[in-house]
Write an enzyme that holds these catalytic residues in place. Structure first.
Site, short mmCIF file in Angstrom:
data_model
loop_
_atom_site.label_atom_id
_atom_site.label_comp_id
_atom_site.label_asym_id
_atom_site.label_seq_id
_atom_site.Cartn_x
_atom_site.Cartn_y
_atom_site.Cartn_z
N GLY A 272 30.33 -35.75 -47.12
CA GLY A 272 29.21 -36.64 -46.79
C GLY A 272 27.89 -35.89 -46.74
O GLY A 272 26.85 -36.47 -46.96
N GLU B 169 15.60 -42.34 -45.98
CA GLU B 169 16.92 -41.70 -46.02
C GLU B 169 16.97 -40.47 -45.12
O GLU B 169 17.94 -40.24 -44.42
CB GLU B 169 17.23 -41.32 -47.48
CG GLU B 169 18.67 -40.88 -47.72
CD GLU B 169 18.90 -40.49 -49.18
OE1 GLU B 169 17.95 -40.52 -49.99
OE2 GLU B 169 20.06 -40.14 -49.51
N ASP C 231 26.38 -33.86 -48.76
CA ASP C 231 26.63 -33.49 -50.16
C ASP C 231 26.20 -32.10 -50.60
O ASP C 231 26.88 -31.47 -51.39
CB ASP C 231 25.93 -34.50 -51.09
CG ASP C 231 26.49 -35.88 -50.96
OD1 ASP C 231 27.09 -36.18 -49.91
OD2 ASP C 231 26.34 -36.67 -51.90
N TYR D 296 26.16 -50.55 -65.30
CA TYR D 296 26.68 -49.37 -64.57
C TYR D 296 27.94 -48.78 -65.22
O TYR D 296 28.67 -48.05 -64.59
CB TYR D 296 26.96 -49.74 -63.11
CG TYR D 296 25.71 -50.15 -62.36
CD1 TYR D 296 24.63 -49.28 -62.26
CD2 TYR D 296 25.60 -51.40 -61.78
CE1 TYR D 296 23.47 -49.66 -61.59
CE2 TYR D 296 24.46 -51.79 -61.11
CZ TYR D 296 23.39 -50.91 -61.02
OH TYR D 296 22.25 -51.28 -60.36
C1 GLC Z 1 24.03 -39.33 -50.47
C2 GLC Z 1 24.57 -38.77 -49.15
C3 GLC Z 1 25.92 -39.38 -48.85
C4 GLC Z 1 25.81 -40.89 -48.90
C5 GLC Z 1 25.25 -41.35 -50.25
C6 GLC Z 1 24.95 -42.83 -50.32
O1 GLC Z 1 24.75 -38.89 -51.53
O2 GLC Z 1 24.65 -37.39 -49.18
O3 GLC Z 1 26.38 -38.95 -47.59
O4 GLC Z 1 27.04 -41.47 -48.67
O5 GLC Z 1 24.04 -40.70 -50.48
O6 GLC Z 1 24.00 -43.15 -49.36
#
Ligand code: GLC
Length: 423
Positions: free
Chosen positions: A150, A394, A152, A65
């Site tokens: 969050g 998700e 995104d 990574y």
């Molecule tokens: C995506 C979501 C984000 C979250 C991440 C990891 O990028 O938009 O809110 O924290 O995934 O799950």
């Protein structure tokens, strides 16, 4: 998805630790493994910077990574922790919520000890949000990257990036139709069909802003002077208000007073959040500091205002009207991340239409607080149905409930446990 001391959101696509994911995960874990729930949060706090910021990602140290870590180079900031690679931005401040949810499961004595351990970190974090992200003391904190929200790729953010941050080289990629080539370099589209993720242009914009932040060494003084995005986000500030209430509760339990300036800032935020309300559209919008205007694009962020617990009953009622409107949010499987009649709406595209379990959790929690118990129960019920039909995906299509994004997604599983425990 358990790794060494924390839980990753999903195998493959999300191999590191994420801030608000870990909070939702801890809320679920608290129902059956309290020590692991605590560990999830303590591990997150290990990544806290010395200036108080809690980063949105903590990287897996494995050699494979290296590229992910190098994208951020958190070591370029004097505030980043030694020996732990992190991102250089934050995410919705849900830590106080997770801490309090864990606290509810503990005896009085253990709760005090748990709060005593976490409280200093939270005070430092919330102080940082005010100091660095509300430098003019306007009461609302600003975000500098869409990932901090969050949500995104939410339309209000993508709109700002497309309108105001389109670099020449990104235009060139678009004109020369190099999208295909760029797509080969993207990690997300290796794991999830491209139609469920950002367009290539939007993905480049997001990385462009990240690169600029990195070049500024994540220094708040340099960022403030720049043209980088600066948005008082309606969702983030609502979550912050709630987190502040939790912090007050923790202080009380510990018999402490919050630092005076912090207490004043908290009160200020509660007073000015209402400025994000738009009377004509009867909803909350984020405010763009750079343009001096609200971003008048509807999105699910407006409903997070309910979760803040500090809006008027009148505004709460108006938000419920939106939730009940079949043209916009009253989908078969609510709550869609953008209204169904929006030109942005796409049932399976990442934050531009799908229903997510975490936003459902936050909205249902808010509805309960304003005594819309039936509406809250409906959202929880429908969330469980989505999971029952397809598994812990998700996100899901609000139209037919079909699953999308990553499989075996941790917060979907964790919040399912929480929903089931409320039944
Ligand atoms: C995506 C979501 C984000 C979250 C991440 C990891 O990028 O938009 O809110 O924290 O995934 O799950």
């Amino acid at each position: 998805n358990y790794r060494n001391g924390h839980t990753i959101p999903a195998e493959g696509l999300y191999p590191h630790q994420w801030l608000w994911d870990s909070c939702f995960i801890a809320i679920g874990l608290a129902h059956y493994d309290i020590e692991r729930a605590k560990m999830e949060i303590l591990n997150l706090l290990k990544g806290q910077w010395s200036n108080g910021m809690v980063p949105h990602m903590i990287f897996d140290p494995a050699l494979k990574y290296r590229q992910d870590r190098e994208l951020w180079r958190s070591y370029t900031s004097p505030y980043s922790p030694d020996g732990i690679a992190t991102s250089g931005i934050t995410q919705p401040p849900l830590i106080a919520e997770a801490v309090v949810q864990i606290g509810k499961k503990l005896s009085k004595e253990d709760r005090r000890a748990w709060y005593a351990k976490t409280y200093p970190h939270l005070v430092k974090y919330h102080k940082w949000l005010y100091r660095d992200r509300d430098p003019k003391n306007e009461g609302l904190v600003l975000l500098v990257h869409p990932w901090e929200s969050g949500l995104d790729s939410s339309p209000p953010w993508m709109f700002d990036l497309e309108q105001n941050h389109m670099a020449l080289w990104i235009r060139a990629v678009k004109w020369l139709k190099l999208d295909g080539l760029v797509n080969k370099l993207r990690r997300d589209t290796h794991f999830v069909p491209p139609g469920q993720r950002l367009s290539t242009t939007d993905a480049l914009l997001v990385f462009h802003v990240l690169r600029k932040l990195r070049h500024k060494g994540y220094s708040h003084q340099r960022i403030m002077k720049s043209k980088l995005p600066k948005v008082e986000d309606a969702g983030f500030n609502a979550i912050f208000i709630r987190a502040n209430s939790h912090l007050k509760h923790m202080a009380k339990t510990l018999g402490l007073d919050l630092p005076q300036s912090l207490a004043a800032d908290i009160k200020h935020t509660e007073e000015v959040y209402n400025d994000l309300w738009d009377e004509a559209a009867s909803q909350y919008f984020s405010f763009n500091i750079n343009t001096g205007e609200k971003i008048l694009i509807p999105s699910i962020a407006t409903f997070l205002a309910l979760y803040s617990g500090k809006i008027s009953k009148d505004h709460a009622a108006k938000l419920v009207e939106h939730l009940n409107n079949h043209q916009t949010y009253a989908a078969k499987f609510p709550v869609p991340s953008v209204p169904q009649n929006s030109t942005w709406f796409a049932a399976h595209r990442y934050w531009q239409g799908p229903t997510w379990i975490n936003t459902n959790w936050l909205i249902a929690d808010g509805l309960d607080r304003y005594d819309y118990k039936e509406e809250a129960a409906k959202i929880r019920e429908s969330s469980l149905q989505l999971v029952e039909r397809s598994g812990f995906y998700e996100y899901f299509s609000p139209n037919d409930g079909s699953p999308a994004g990553a499989k075996n997604f941790s917060w979907t599983a964790a919040l399912t446990i929480d929903f089931l425990n409320r039944k």
